[in-house]
Scaffold this motif. Structure first.
Motif, PDB file in Angstrom:
ATOM      1  N   GLN A  94      45.256 -39.518  67.811  1.00  0.00           N
ATOM      2  CA  GLN A  94      44.911 -38.151  68.207  1.00  0.00           C
ATOM      3  C   GLN A  94      44.340 -38.138  69.636  1.00  0.00           C
ATOM      4  OE1 GLN A  94      42.343 -36.606  65.213  1.00  0.00           O
ATOM      5  NE2 GLN A  94      42.260 -34.545  66.068  1.00  0.00           N
ATOM      6  N   ILE A  95      43.416 -39.059  69.906  1.00  0.00           N
ATOM      7  CA  ILE A  95      42.791 -39.096  71.237  1.00  0.00           C
ATOM      8  C   ILE A  95      43.821 -39.481  72.290  1.00  0.00           C
ATOM      9  CG2 ILE A  95      41.065 -40.244  72.677  1.00  0.00           C
ATOM     10  CD1 ILE A  95      39.330 -40.571  70.209  1.00  0.00           C
ATOM     11  N   GLN A  96      44.660 -40.471  71.965  1.00  0.00           N
ATOM     12  CA  GLN A  96      45.655 -40.898  72.951  1.00  0.00           C
ATOM     13  C   GLN A  96      46.633 -39.774  73.277  1.00  0.00           C
ATOM     14  OE1 GLN A  96      47.157 -45.036  72.829  1.00  0.00           O
ATOM     15  NE2 GLN A  96      46.091 -45.163  70.881  1.00  0.00           N
ATOM     16  N   LYS A  97      46.928 -38.976  72.248  1.00  0.00           N
ATOM     17  CA  LYS A  97      47.848 -37.861  72.480  1.00  0.00           C
ATOM     18  C   LYS A  97      47.196 -36.798  73.369  1.00  0.00           C
ATOM     19  CE  LYS A  97      50.780 -34.693  69.998  1.00  0.00           C
ATOM     20  NZ  LYS A  97      50.710 -33.864  68.814  1.00  0.00           N
ATOM     21  N   LEU A  98      45.916 -36.539  73.109  1.00  0.00           N
ATOM     22  CA  LEU A  98      45.196 -35.559  73.926  1.00  0.00           C
ATOM     23  C   LEU A  98      45.242 -35.960  75.399  1.00  0.00           C
ATOM     24  CD1 LEU A  98      41.948 -34.896  71.819  1.00  0.00           C
ATOM     25  CD2 LEU A  98      43.718 -33.221  72.392  1.00  0.00           C
ATOM     26  N   ILE A  99      44.989 -37.237  75.662  1.00  0.00           N
ATOM     27  CA  ILE A  99      44.925 -37.702  77.054  1.00  0.00           C
ATOM     28  C   ILE A  99      46.310 -37.682  77.688  1.00  0.00           C
ATOM     29  CG2 ILE A  99      44.393 -39.673  78.540  1.00  0.00           C
ATOM     30  CD1 ILE A  99      42.193 -40.423  76.505  1.00  0.00           C
ATOM     31  N   SER A 100      47.304 -38.127  76.912  1.00  0.00           N
ATOM     32  CA  SER A 100      48.664 -38.189  77.471  1.00  0.00           C
ATOM     33  C   SER A 100      49.212 -36.807  77.777  1.00  0.00           C
ATOM     34  CB  SER A 100      49.597 -38.913  76.505  1.00  0.00           C
ATOM     35  OG  SER A 100      49.168 -40.228  76.335  1.00  0.00           O
ATOM     36  N   SER A 101      48.752 -35.792  77.052  1.00  0.00           N
ATOM     37  CA  SER A 101      49.299 -34.452  77.299  1.00  0.00           C
ATOM     38  C   SER A 101      48.523 -33.688  78.368  1.00  0.00           C
ATOM     39  CB  SER A 101      49.319 -33.596  76.020  1.00  0.00           C
ATOM     40  OG  SER A 101      49.203 -34.369  74.885  1.00  0.00           O
ATOM     41  N   ALA A 102      47.417 -34.214  78.832  1.00  0.00           N
ATOM     42  CA  ALA A 102      46.645 -33.479  79.846  1.00  0.00           C
ATOM     43  C   ALA A 102      47.296 -33.652  81.215  1.00  0.00           C
ATOM     44  CB  ALA A 102      45.218 -34.009  79.885  1.00  0.00           C
ATOM     45  N   PRO A 103      47.270 -32.593  82.038  1.00  0.00           N
ATOM     46  CA  PRO A 103      47.888 -32.714  83.363  1.00  0.00           C
ATOM     47  C   PRO A 103      47.026 -33.552  84.314  1.00  0.00           C
ATOM     48  CG  PRO A 103      46.896 -30.536  83.086  1.00  0.00           C
ATOM     49  CD  PRO A 103      46.700 -31.256  81.783  1.00  0.00           C
ATOM     50  N   VAL A 104      47.683 -34.323  85.175  1.00  0.00           N
ATOM     51  CA  VAL A 104      46.962 -35.075  86.203  1.00  0.00           C
ATOM     52  C   VAL A 104      46.684 -34.108  87.357  1.00  0.00           C
ATOM     53  CG1 VAL A 104      47.110 -36.994  87.831  1.00  0.00           C
ATOM     54  CG2 VAL A 104      48.098 -37.214  85.558  1.00  0.00           C
ATOM     55  N   PRO A 105      45.433 -33.980  87.797  1.00  0.00           N
ATOM     56  CA  PRO A 105      45.115 -33.040  88.877  1.00  0.00           C
ATOM     57  C   PRO A 105      45.945 -33.350  90.134  1.00  0.00           C
ATOM     58  CG  PRO A 105      43.110 -33.992  87.942  1.00  0.00           C
ATOM     59  CD  PRO A 105      44.253 -34.714  87.326  1.00  0.00           C
ATOM     60  N   PRO A 106      46.353 -32.300  90.887  1.00  0.00           N
ATOM     61  CA  PRO A 106      47.256 -32.492  92.023  1.00  0.00           C
ATOM     62  C   PRO A 106      46.721 -33.478  93.067  1.00  0.00           C
ATOM     63  CG  PRO A 106      46.428 -30.212  91.906  1.00  0.00           C
ATOM     64  CD  PRO A 106      46.033 -30.895  90.639  1.00  0.00           C
ATOM     65  N   GLU A 107      45.402 -33.495  93.277  1.00  0.00           N
ATOM     66  CA  GLU A 107      44.896 -34.388  94.329  1.00  0.00           C
ATOM     67  C   GLU A 107      45.111 -35.852  93.937  1.00  0.00           C
ATOM     68  OE1 GLU A 107      43.189 -32.307  92.498  1.00  0.00           O
ATOM     69  OE2 GLU A 107      41.217 -33.034  91.888  1.00  0.00           O
ATOM     70  N   ILE A 108      45.061 -36.137  92.625  1.00  0.00           N
ATOM     71  CA  ILE A 108      45.278 -37.522  92.191  1.00  0.00           C
ATOM     72  C   ILE A 108      46.772 -37.842  92.190  1.00  0.00           C
ATOM     73  CG2 ILE A 108      45.041 -39.113  90.246  1.00  0.00           C
ATOM     74  CD1 ILE A 108      42.427 -37.554  89.629  1.00  0.00           C
ATOM     75  N   ASP A 159      34.145 -33.709  75.669  1.00  0.00           N
ATOM     76  CA  ASP A 159      33.390 -33.308  74.470  1.00  0.00           C
ATOM     77  C   ASP A 159      34.192 -33.541  73.202  1.00  0.00           C
ATOM     78  OD1 ASP A 159      31.289 -32.677  76.011  1.00  0.00           O
ATOM     79  OD2 ASP A 159      31.645 -30.505  76.007  1.00  0.00           O
ATOM     80  N   GLU A 160      35.493 -33.172  73.295  1.00  0.00           N
ATOM     81  CA  GLU A 160      36.352 -33.313  72.125  1.00  0.00           C
ATOM     82  C   GLU A 160      36.481 -34.799  71.728  1.00  0.00           C
ATOM     83  OE1 GLU A 160      37.425 -31.391  70.079  1.00  0.00           O
ATOM     84  OE2 GLU A 160      39.282 -32.124  69.162  1.00  0.00           O
ATOM     85  N   ILE A 161      36.675 -35.653  72.722  1.00  0.00           N
ATOM     86  CA  ILE A 161      36.807 -37.082  72.428  1.00  0.00           C
ATOM     87  C   ILE A 161      35.488 -37.626  71.873  1.00  0.00           C
ATOM     88  CG2 ILE A 161      37.123 -39.367  73.480  1.00  0.00           C
ATOM     89  CD1 ILE A 161      39.156 -38.053  75.382  1.00  0.00           C
ATOM     90  N   ASN A 162      34.370 -37.229  72.482  1.00  0.00           N
ATOM     91  CA  ASN A 162      33.060 -37.662  71.978  1.00  0.00           C
ATOM     92  C   ASN A 162      32.861 -37.264  70.527  1.00  0.00           C
ATOM     93  OD1 ASN A 162      32.203 -38.955  74.201  1.00  0.00           O
ATOM     94  ND2 ASN A 162      30.926 -37.289  74.981  1.00  0.00           N
ATOM     95  N   ARG A 163      33.288 -36.042  70.210  1.00  0.00           N
ATOM     96  CA  ARG A 163      33.112 -35.556  68.839  1.00  0.00           C
ATOM     97  C   ARG A 163      33.936 -36.421  67.882  1.00  0.00           C
ATOM     98  NH1 ARG A 163      35.407 -32.536  65.158  1.00  0.00           N
ATOM     99  NH2 ARG A 163      37.312 -32.295  66.388  1.00  0.00           N
ATOM    100  N   LEU A 164      35.191 -36.667  68.257  1.00  0.00           N
ATOM    101  CA  LEU A 164      36.062 -37.465  67.394  1.00  0.00           C
ATOM    102  C   LEU A 164      35.516 -38.886  67.216  1.00  0.00           C
ATOM    103  CD1 LEU A 164      39.512 -36.278  68.781  1.00  0.00           C
ATOM    104  CD2 LEU A 164      38.718 -36.023  66.419  1.00  0.00           C
ATOM    105  N   ILE A 165      35.011 -39.463  68.296  1.00  0.00           N
ATOM    106  CA  ILE A 165      34.517 -40.840  68.235  1.00  0.00           C
ATOM    107  C   ILE A 165      33.216 -40.917  67.439  1.00  0.00           C
ATOM    108  CG2 ILE A 165      33.395 -42.579  69.702  1.00  0.00           C
ATOM    109  CD1 ILE A 165      36.297 -42.957  69.814  1.00  0.00           C
ATOM    110  N   LYS A 166      32.344 -39.927  67.641  1.00  0.00           N
ATOM    111  CA  LYS A 166      31.043 -39.965  66.965  1.00  0.00           C
ATOM    112  C   LYS A 166      31.177 -39.872  65.454  1.00  0.00           C
ATOM    113  CE  LYS A 166      27.526 -38.245  70.152  1.00  0.00           C
ATOM    114  NZ  LYS A 166      26.723 -37.079  70.507  1.00  0.00           N
ATOM    115  N   THR A 167      32.157 -39.087  64.990  1.00  0.00           N
ATOM    116  CA  THR A 167      32.274 -38.907  63.542  1.00  0.00           C
ATOM    117  C   THR A 167      33.183 -39.954  62.908  1.00  0.00           C
ATOM    118  OG1 THR A 167      33.991 -37.295  63.998  1.00  0.00           O
ATOM    119  CG2 THR A 167      31.819 -36.421  63.523  1.00  0.00           C
ATOM    120  N   LEU A 168      33.783 -40.815  63.755  1.00  0.00           N
ATOM    121  CA  LEU A 168      34.723 -41.799  63.244  1.00  0.00           C
ATOM    122  C   LEU A 168      34.007 -42.891  62.439  1.00  0.00           C
ATOM    123  CD1 LEU A 168      37.473 -43.298  63.230  1.00  0.00           C
ATOM    124  CD2 LEU A 168      36.831 -44.282  65.422  1.00  0.00           C
ATOM    125  N   ASP A 169      34.547 -43.151  61.244  1.00  0.00           N
ATOM    126  CA  ASP A 169      34.055 -44.279  60.456  1.00  0.00           C
ATOM    127  C   ASP A 169      34.992 -45.455  60.734  1.00  0.00           C
ATOM    128  OD1 ASP A 169      33.298 -46.165  58.671  1.00  0.00           O
ATOM    129  OD2 ASP A 169      33.818 -45.017  56.873  1.00  0.00           O
TER     130      ASP A 169
END
Lengths: 862, 129
Positions: free
Chosen positions: A218-232, A195-205
């Motif tokens: 900003q988006i790349q940082k959000l993704i890089s800081s998220a944990p990878v789920p243990p099963e993956i 949702d957060e990424i969609n919001r950022l992309i939708k309002t982007l000019d």
């Protein structure tokens, strides 16, 4: 509020209006035609009608303008994103809703079933816009030796092709595994970032480069800081352990993006995403996240927008391949990218690993090798150093290229390495991106003395003129003006961010195999690489002209070169977003309701929003037209226009179209009584030049008329519908609707010319004629030419013409109404002479001359 | 006898930049402009003085524009309300009109377009009286 007037109040521009005094009174009035009319109540009811009518016209105006906007982008293929699709669909729905609502007010709710048609169509549009691509399902990790074409949905084209290279073609590829799109989908869902990424992309000019960079980071940082789920994380670890079994402990991997959803042949996505070499086990997870995040690198965001991909259309998978201990590496094309029929292939090579070759930062050898057996070396450019490749290696490469081309069925763009054992290893094989606009092989450089710089390597042909802007850093990049000539030292992939802004690209180094070259060819941006000294000698703001076919750069604007200006490329065609808009447009644009007299002219048969607007407009005009008659309310009944004129006219005043003090009970009206500005303008056009009478018709022309008259009973002037029987002006001060039936022609002109641009328009419909079809076509096309010259948007279907202008100031529109008035009178019966070329020319010249004088004269008057 | 008075417009938006610039420009064009950066403040403004037209942002923190629109139409049925949104949605657009909005405009909207919407709305309201 005056005493005795029925209480009426409107909220907003009509919405929320409940049953009120005036409306119920009106209904009873309509039911009882011979009852005594309360003039004040009828007057008030009429006024409220007129307001609804005006709102309907304004909404109609906006809706038709929006439809024209959609047609235009589909026709031109200029890049648009989902915000365009959503924005236009929403604004259209809102305006058509207003029309439906206004018609309900006008008609006392007679067309309730229109709501059903409207809800049905908008729900369909909504469904199309909201549609998501299917989730990728399957294993989180797949080994390359078990991958083929069928796995594309999980591992992307790049990795599934590599699997085929190994398993089907039998060439060497590095051992490795792929972290699949199913894993990335799970990772992104677990991160809760969607949702957060969609919001950022939708309002982007996307036009704002600074915002683009900030949002991208900003988006790349959000993704890089998220944990990878243990099963993956577990599956990846397991994959690496398997790889170690095949290759030995401590193996380093190269990690390469392989995006799923980039399935189009003509879309390269070259260099849009990150590749990381020499990754050790401990950094695999972090690198995986970085590559997933690289989907939002600024050049990738721009690229998807330009090529019509939604962000959700693309999902990353990541290949983890054992590093090749490379002696040399490079890129080869199994045909010349600039000449698809070339009997040679092209090979670029550099010592060591391949990354610098495609990034454009390495100095490379260039070879041309014949495709025939034995593969001959036709050209070898190695500069002043020892050649990187010997003849045997070149032949080995050439044979591999032909096998790959044979397997994949198209010319290939191949990345390769040769390892310490002398083995050829294929790292990637993909279809060669075709050159936009298909330019020929470069002519030998003969730039002449006037050239500033010469000797560059043409990468994408064509010609362009613009001001120089040298980009060395990302900071320079932010300042890049639209339409400038991009000048760089090296053709790095990140400069692709500017490909929608640059008129041309000039690079001091580089060659046709770099990612930037591929993107320039794809976008049809004229580009010359290897132009020594460009960044050093050219200054920002210098106006230059690039001849990209010859590799020459000229000072200033060089018209001789620019004559070969390349056509813009339709980058959007067949992309997901383009197809989506086409699908939406099917519910918006086609007009099925064309004949108001047909039984199919009904709400149940409305299949598009255009049908609904057409229906609403037609019925609203009829409601206004019949109001006086139905209610027996004389002031709003038709009055005959008196005076010396060849045709008979009736006038219905909707509000304030007659001069103050005019006695509304009069049955006749003089032109001096009219104060409707659009009507007076049409009238002026009608009467400015005397009609010369019907043109002299040859026997042949007359024959065609007589024939048609006997064949088609509808065009017998004796058979007339009630409304079409007379020529009417429906008017107010700023409004005029003219319906006119002259012999075999049916004409409708309508205009609103007030102080507000959003309300203003002129529209014109014309169909019929007595002559045979081909003569009528010629006439209608003559009208089209003339109207387009005066700024009308014209559409011709068979012998029916519609023309429209919106959002222009009053003065501009009144001039156009004079043009219409003139054409109404002077083009009737012209169809009869349209068979004779000379006559057609004669009349065209006469019309052009007359119109020029009418418009000029009245411009002097103003 | 009609008195020539300034038309009063209330702008409601949580984006202060938009609020300030639009208010300044509308004031320069002769409107009496009130501003509020949330729905509570907007309610106070509406209670404080008569307003002709409200220009309302659909999405604000802690306040749903469409719900607030309904509140306005209930308490002040004669005020015209124009909704503004940065996220176009057919569903939200139609729900807004059904709830009594006069228009549903997409950001960015040009000042000229906004002024025309206000003027048309004001004229229609005045004629309906």
């Amino acid at each position: 509020m005056k005493e005795g007037v029925a209480c009426y109040r409107k909220t907003g521009d009509g919405r929320g209006m409940k049953q009120n005094g005036a409306l119920s009174k009106l209904k009873s009035l309509i039911g009882i035609s011979d009852a005594r009319i309360d003039p004040a109540a009828a007057e008030e009811a009429f006024r409220s009608h007129y307001r609804s009518f005006r709102s309907l016209l304004t909404a109609n105006n906006a809706a038709l303008e929006l439809m024209a906007g959609i047609e235009e982008v589909l026709r031109q293929g200029r890049p648009f994103g989902m915000s365009f699709v959503r924005g236009h669909s929403t604004a259209l729905s809102v305006n058509v809703f207003k029309m439906v609502h206004s018609l309900q007010e006008l008609s006392g709710g007679r067309y309730a079933s229109l709501n059903d048609a409207f809800s049905r169509i908008t729900a369909e549009i909504d469904e199309i816009i909201a549609r998501e691509p299917p989730f990728p399902k399957g294993d989180f990790v797949l080994f390359l030796d078990r991958i083929g074409r069928d796995d594309t949905d999980l591992v992307g084209d790049k990795m599934s092709n590599l699997g085929e290279v190994s398993n089907r073609v039998g060439l060497n590829v590095p051992p490795g595994f792929v972290i699949t799109a199913a894993a990335t989908h799970r990772f992104m869902r677990a991160s809760g970032l969607k949702d957060e990424i969609n919001r950022l992309i939708k309002t982007l000019d996307i036009e704002d480069l600074e915002e683009l960079y900030t949002t991208s980071a900003q988006i790349q940082k959000l993704i890089s800081s998220a944990p990878v789920p243990p099963e993956i994380a577990g599956a990846i670890k397991e994959g690496y352990r398997e790889l170690v079994k095949q290759t030995g402990p401590g193996v380093l991997v190269s990690m390469r993006s392989s995006a799923v959803g980039e399935d189009s042949q003509s879309v390269s996505f070259a260099g849009q995403y990150r590749t990381q070499l020499n990754v050790s086990e401990e950094f695999i997870l972090d690198t995986y996240k970085e590559i997933v995040a690289s989907k939002y690198q600024s050049q990738a965001i721009v690229y998807r927008h330009q090529r019509g991909f939604r962000h959700q259309d693309v999902i990353m998978s990541v290949g983890c391949l054992a590093m090749v201990d490379a002696v040399c590496s490079g890129v080869m094309f199994s045909r010349s990218p600039r000449q698809w029929q070339s009997p040679w292939m092209e090979i670029n090579a550099a010592p060591g690993l391949g990354g610098p070759v495609v990034a454009g930062s390495a100095r490379t050898d260039f070879y041309r090798v014949s495709r025939d057996d034995p593969n001959q070396v036709l050209l070898s450019e190695t500069g002043d150093r020892e050649p990187v490749l010997d003849l045997e290696q070149l032949r080995k490469l050439a044979r591999a290229a032909l096998r790959l081309e044979d397997h994949f069925g198209a010319p290939q763009d191949i990345e390769w390495s040769i390892d310490r054992e002398g083995e050829l290893v294929i790292l990637q094989s993909r279809p060669l991106a075709p050159t936009a606009g298909g330019s020929a092989e470069p002519a030998p450089a003969a730039c002449g003395e006037t050239a500033l710089l010469s000797g560059g390597l043409p990468v994408q042909g064509g010609a362009a003129c613009g001001d120089v802007f040298v980009v060395r850093t990302n900071v320079d990049l932010l300042e890049f003006p639209k339409g400038a000539v991009l000048v760089v030292e090296q053709p790095l992939p990140e400069w692709a961010t500017l490909m929608n802004r640059a008129a041309a690209v000039v690079s001091e180094t580089g060659h046709a195999a770099t990612h930037l070259a591929i993107v320039a060819r794809e976008f049809g941006v004229p580009a010359v690489f290897g132009m020594a000294g460009a960044a050093r000698t050219l200054g920002n703001g210098d106006r230059v002209t690039l001849d990209a076919d010859r590799g020459c750069l000229y000072p200033g604007r060089n018209e001789r070169v620019l004559k070969r200006l390349s056509q813009p490329v339709n980058l959007m065609a067949n992309s997901p977003v383009y197809r989506l808009l086409e699908e939406v447009a099917e519910r918006i644009i086609p007009l099925n309701l064309t004949d108001p007299g047909s039984p199919f002219f009904a709400p149940a048969h409305c299949r598009t929003l255009h049908d609904i607007t057409r229906f609403c407009h037609e019925k609203a005009v009829t409601e206004m037209f019949l109001f006086g008659e139905k209610t027996g309310f004389d002031p709003k009944s038709a009055k005959q226009l008196s005076g010396d004129m060849p045709l008979r006219w009736w006038v219905i005043d909707l509000e304030d179209g007659l001069r103050p003090g005019f006695d509304p009970r009069e049955k006749f009206v003089f032109i001096e009584d009219i104060v409707s500005e659009p009507m007076l303008a049409i009238w002026e056009g009608m009467t400015a030049k005397r009609w010369a009478g019907p043109p002299a018709v040859s026997l042949k022309g007359l024959g065609s008329i007589l024939f048609r008259s006997t064949m088609d009973p509808r065009i017998d002037p004796a058979v007339r519908a009630s409304m079409g029987a007379k020529n009417y002006f429906l008017i107010s001060k700023n409004f005029c609707n003219l319906s006119m039936r002259l012999g075999y022609h049916f004409t409708l002109a309508e205009a609103y010319t007030g102080p507000m641009l959003t309300e203003n328009y002129v529209s014109f419909q014309f169909r019929g004629g007595a002559a045979d079809r081909s003569r009528r076509f010629i006439r209608v096309n003559l009208l089209k030419d003339i109207l387009e010259r005066y700024g009308f948007r014209v559409e011709v279907i068979l012998d029916a013409l519609t023309a429209r202008i919106e959002r222009k100031p009053k003065g501009y529109l009144l001039e156009r109404l004079k043009v219409l008035g003139y054409l109404l009178i002077h083009t009737r019966q012209l169809d009869m002479v349209m068979g004779e070329q000379d006559m057609a020319w004669h009349y065209r010249r006469m019309i052009e001359k007359d119109l020029a004088s009418i418009i000029k004269e009245s411009a002097r008057d103003n | 006898m009609k008195m020539k008075k300034k038309k009063t417009v209330l702008l409601v938006d949580d984006e202060h930049d938009f609020l300030d610039i639009t208010a300044k420009r509308l004031t320069r064009r002769g409107y009496h402009v009130l501003t509020a950066d949330n729905c509570l403040r907007a309610t106070e403004e509406l209670d404080r003085e008569p307003v002709d037209v409200v220009v309302l942002d659909v999405m604000m923190p802690e306040c749903d524009g469409v719900d607030f629109l309904k509140e306005i139409k209930e308490s002040h049925p004669r005020i015209g309300v124009v909704l503004l949104t940065g996220h176009a949605s057919i569903e939200a657009g139609l729900r807004s009109l059904e709830s009594g909005a006069s228009d549903y405009l997409l950001k960015p909207v040009s000042l000229e377009d906004l002024i025309e919407k206000i003027e048309i709305l004001y004229r229609d309201l005045a004629e309906g009286e």
